[in-house]
Scaffold this active site. Structure first.
Site, PDB file in Angstrom:
ATOM      1  CE  LYS A 111      22.136 -13.447  13.912  1.00 47.01           C
ATOM      2  NZ  LYS A 111      21.043 -12.469  14.149  1.00 47.01           N
ATOM      3  N   GLY A 114      11.682 -11.590  16.203  1.00 48.91           N
ATOM      4  CA  GLY A 114      10.737 -10.485  16.233  1.00 48.91           C
ATOM      5  C   GLY A 114       9.464 -10.721  17.011  1.00 48.91           C
ATOM      6  CB  ALA A 164      15.843 -14.608  17.473  1.00 53.90           C
ATOM      7  N   GLY A 165      13.833 -13.367  19.693  1.00 56.69           N
ATOM      8  CA  GLY A 165      12.650 -13.702  20.460  1.00 56.69           C
ATOM      9  C   GLY A 165      12.524 -13.046  21.818  1.00 56.69           C
ATOM     10  CG  ASN A 206      17.572  -5.417  15.283  1.00 58.26           C
ATOM     11  OD1 ASN A 206      18.280  -5.564  14.304  1.00 58.26           O
ATOM     12  ND2 ASN A 206      16.892  -4.295  15.431  1.00 58.26           N
ATOM     13  CB  THR A 207      12.518  -6.779  17.056  1.00 52.52           C
ATOM     14  OG1 THR A 207      13.009  -7.304  15.814  1.00 52.52           O
ATOM     15  CG2 THR A 207      11.120  -6.236  16.840  1.00 52.52           C
TER      16      THR A 207
END
Length: 274
Positions: free
Chosen positions: A109, A170, A197-198, A219-220
């Site tokens: 990635k 995040g 993301a986001g 992830n987050t």
């Protein structure tokens, strides 16, 4: 039900990247979990197609435990190393080569950050780094924005899939530019697109899957949830529901109301102006 009218099952409708098929359309990051057990439970709950690992990440006390890689190995989930933290082409390329040696995989990635505040990818450096890594035999999944022209340039240098953001890393805001992301999907109909993301809640993931995106990377949104494993499961269900809805073919949106009950059979006193 007649097989000709049956919707495509998710078992047959697999995510395919660089010719490889993955059982799940969820990709899961491994950073910032409160404990190794929490990470393990989240992987077990989400059943991700791949898990990401950053060679250069700053591990906290929990994730630095010796059992981290044993945990991943025991679950037999394919690894997707990433170049998180890199801010130059040379740094990203070097990190990718190191990751290939450490994790024994050609998958990468590619992250190349151009702005420290928004963590927005450097589009120019990203294209250059992707081209070099493709020539070196890597299967590159570039983290990019929803910019269509940048996406096309990444495809031109040999990338076979893109990982556009929904919002800055995040933030948990969901998709901040729905128009741009949907244009990217519409203009690149045959390219695997994974929203990375986001995203903050499962409804965000369900929405992009309904739009026809091929997967999500989280992830987050999972690791920072109050109960990470429960959130991982919720996201997995949302991704499945969104994909099922896309494959099923949603009804066309209309500007005006249209009765769902037909006029035929309506009581006579409601007809002929009576």
């Amino acid at each position: 039900m007649n097989s000709a009218t049956e919707p495509v099952s998710l078992a047959a409708d697999t995510l395919t990247l660089y010719g490889a098929s993955f059982a799940s359309r969820v990709l899961l990051g491994t950073s910032r979990y409160p404990s190794l057990q929490s990470l393990a439970d989240s992987i077990d709950a989400a059943h991700p197609g791949m898990v990401t690992v950053a060679l250069r990440r700053q591990m906290n006390a929990q994730t630095a435990e010796a059992g981290f890689f044993d945990l991943l190995k025991a679950r037999s989930v394919p690894l997707l190393p990433n170049t998180a933290g890199c801010q130059s082409v040379a740094e990203a390329v070097t990190t990718a080569h190191m990751a290939r040696e450490v994790f024994e995989t050609d998958w990468i990635k590619l992250e190349l950050i151009g702005d420290d505040y928004t963590l927005q990818p450097d589009p120019i450096g990203l294209i250059e780094a992707a081209e070099r890594l493709i020539k070196d035999g890597f299967k590159v999944l570039p983290y990019c924005t929803e910019d269509l022209v940048v996406g096309r340039r990444l495809l031109d240098v040999g990338c076979e899939a893109l990982m556009p953001w929904g919002a800055p890393i995040g933030t948990g805001k969901g998709v901040v530019n729905p128009y741009g992301l949907r244009v990217l999907r519409d203009r690149l109909p045959d390219v695997p697109l994974i929203v990375d993301a986001g995203l903050g809640v499962p409804s965000h993931a369900c929405q992009v899957m309904e739009w026809g995106f091929d997967g999500v990377l989280l992830n987050t949104a999972v690791s920072q949830a109050t109960h990470p494993a429960a959130m991982a499961r919720a996201f997995a269900l949302a991704v499945e529901a969104g994909r099922d809805a896309y494959v099923a073919g949603p009804m066309a949106e209309r500007e005006s109301a249209q009765a769902s009950t037909p006029v035929v059979g309506m009581p006579f006193w409601h007809q002929d102006g009576q």
